[in-house]
Design a protein around this motif. Structure first.
Motif, short mmCIF file in Angstrom:
data_model
loop_
_atom_site.label_atom_id
_atom_site.label_comp_id
_atom_site.label_asym_id
_atom_site.label_seq_id
_atom_site.Cartn_x
_atom_site.Cartn_y
_atom_site.Cartn_z
N THR A 140 10.75 0.08 1.75
CA THR A 140 9.89 1.14 1.26
C THR A 140 9.27 1.85 2.46
N THR B 128 7.44 0.56 5.51
CA THR B 128 6.21 -0.19 5.22
C THR B 128 6.45 -1.62 4.74
N ALA C 95 0.83 -1.21 0.00
CA ALA C 95 0.00 0.00 0.00
C ALA C 95 0.87 1.26 0.00
N ALA C 96 0.39 2.28 -0.68
CA ALA C 96 1.07 3.58 -0.70
C ALA C 96 -0.04 4.63 -0.74
N ALA C 97 -0.63 4.83 0.44
CA ALA C 97 -1.90 5.57 0.53
C ALA C 97 -1.80 6.98 -0.05
N GLY D 107 -0.04 8.00 -2.55
CA GLY D 107 0.28 8.07 -3.97
C GLY D 107 1.76 8.11 -4.30
N ARG D 108 2.60 7.80 -3.34
CA ARG D 108 4.04 7.71 -3.59
C ARG D 108 4.66 6.92 -2.45
N PHE D 109 5.91 6.53 -2.61
CA PHE D 109 6.59 5.78 -1.55
C PHE D 109 8.08 6.09 -1.62
N THR D 110 8.75 5.93 -0.47
CA THR D 110 10.20 6.03 -0.46
C THR D 110 10.78 4.63 -0.69
N ILE D 111 11.99 4.59 -1.23
CA ILE D 111 12.65 3.30 -1.46
C ILE D 111 14.16 3.47 -1.32
N LEU E 250 5.24 8.38 3.57
CA LEU E 250 5.47 9.74 4.06
C LEU E 250 4.21 10.38 4.65
#
Lengths: 332, 332
Positions: B143, B90, B41-43, B45-49, B146
């Motif tokens: 991941t 996450t 999930a990336a509520a 609309g973006r994610f860190t990696i 934010l």
């Protein structure tokens, strides 16, 4: 003097690599390399993620593959894991373990392989890690975007579905066999275009990524073929609780069989064709189950999905139980 | 007989590992391991990696760290890279390169280290890869989420900000020094609790992850300290185009200094304290720049952010140019 990674500090080596990678510019890259993490867009509120490792001496040999080939293959096989869900690849991270005497030019070529393999997907290498170690290893992670649609799992195949394949089958295995035969000399690749084709397929596989992404609205189940048609069909069968009847591969995959036939003839063993078609992996074809009336263009029917009946084998080939084994990394 | 990975096939080894990992159950895990990719999930609309590599002989030694310690450290340092952006970790993916004679119990302990390190963050190991290779290597990707807020970059420090640190400083370096001294015997860790504490900090670092996530609304810039206070402060200074004046570390970090003082005394060299405080990495403290009136609880002021003036050094310590070097993986 040949420049080696031990001649540079980490910052200088990164500068050389980024000279090849260019600046992060993909639409999905919200923050590129250089901070503690990168940031990648995930418009539909989730993302796919998958990791692969390639180790020198196990997955590649530097006398058979260039730095470019190794980077290309690492990117391609990882992107195939996103496409096999129906996801468009959106970003890569790359960890490199490098022996201290690795040539800087080799590392740059490896980066160029990543760039070119990912090119059609407009994605960036958004992060990574560089460390010294005893042998060359490449760790790749890919993320993907499902475009607000359900993912295509391995577990959705239903009795009555057609099993179909997009991409190459057996080419990479044939290329590996030629390289291992010791029968390759400078003239062969000129006189035998089929031999040249399978060697290139081994070195720089072209996964059926676009076909996987395009199959998403239609496929009940999908995976990419990395361990061979029989073994990977068995995985779909197990995950879906069905049986799979594969057709005679030399008929179902006649175009692959024709090309592989020329290579098998060169090696003097016509029986190799069937072994390559049924057991050869690493072409990263897409293997998918579709409703019988919805097999998309680019997919060739290779079998039928049936209800699982008692003690029946999970996979048959032309009605008989197949005798091929896939690759296992650990068992001796 | 001791069971080794070469005694199992890949599926059996995975079964043993998943017996430790348990079933994927985190709220952020939409699809756990077992298909071509996982889905996270990336509520917003973006994610860190972020990706890290740990290689035997370079980042750890099996005579100094157990499998549990190695898994713990790999997870912890990678999660710190998410937290250093202000992101809640996450999901993790883990690639393991295993020599064929690795004990299965060791691999299970490594998995248990991952589980326990990630425990407070309710995240899963959602995917990975297992391959045979010449030495033990761990590739980890994390991941992060934010929470719809801007990420905290290294580049946002402003003149007038307070530079502050949350977490431990110098402990891991001190632990490594004790292990390398050859002066450790069974009685020392009983008679010297400070020595025991720094060895445990080296083996199982406790990164300031909660502090990093909590700092997000306040911090102008942040990173996790992995290569030492001076070297990482210089990175913030360079990214932000500022200078950083670090205070005398034995005063600013008096509690760390006191503990490290007991360890330095044990090793017979009081000068080590300052070296550990300024140059020791791998505790994964959070180093962040805040407005002077907004330093959160848990962060200790360690310096001041100033405008960059001409030829002035990027980082000073108590007004003087520091003489410490961080770690470099390649340069010999």
């Amino acid at each position: 003097m040949t420049e080696r990674v031990q001649d540079l500090d980490e910052a200088e080596l990164l500068t050389r690599i980024f000279a090849v990678l260019g600046s992060a510019s993909a639409a999905s890259t919200l923050l590129g390399p250089g901070d503690d993490s990168a940031i990648v867009a995930a418009a539909d509120g989730r993302f796919t993620i998958s990791t692969d490792l390639l180790v020198e001496g196990h997955h590649f040999r530097r006398d058979w593959s260039s730095g470019y080939d190794i980077g290309w293959r690492a990117a391609m096989q990882n992107m195939a894991d996103a496409a096999a869900m129906g996801a468009r690849p959106t970003a890569l991270t790359v960890g490199l373990v490098l022996p201290a005497d690795t040539e800087v030019a080799f590392v740059q070529e490896l980066a160029r392989g990543f760039v070119d393999a990912g090119g059609p997907w407009a994605l960036d290498v958004v992060g990574g890690d560089l460390v010294a170690g005893p042998c060359l290893m490449v760790a790749v992670t890919v993320t993907g975007d499902l475009g607000a649609a359900p993912a295509v799992l391995r577990s959705g195949a239903r009795p009555g579905d057609v099993l179909a394949l997009a991409g190459r089958c057996g080419w990479s295995a044939a290329g590996l066999a030629v390289l291992g035969s010791g029968r390759l000399d400078e003239t062969v690749t000129r006189t035998h275009p089929q031999v040249r084709a399978v060697i290139e397929a081994f070195r720089r596989p072209v996964a059926a990524i676009a076909e996987g992404v395009a199959a998403r609205p239609h496929a009940h189940a999908m995976m990419d073929v990395s361990d061979g048609l029989v073994r990977d069909a068995a995985r779909i069968a197990a995950a879906s609780g069905v049986s799979i009847e594969l057709r005679e591969p030399e008929i179902a995959l006649a175009r692959d069989a024709e090309l592989l036939g020329a290579v098998a003839e060169f090696l003097g063993d016509p029986g190799l064709v069937r072994a390559w078609l049924l057991g050869g992996g690493e072409d990263h074809a897409m293997l998918a189950a579709f409703p019988a009336d919805a097999v998309p263009a680019g997919f060739a029917p290779v079998g039928a999905v049936k209800a699982r009946a008692g003690q029946a084998p999970a996979v048959t080939v032309a009605g008989a139980e197949p005798h091929v084994r896939g690759w296992d990394h650990f068992r001796r």
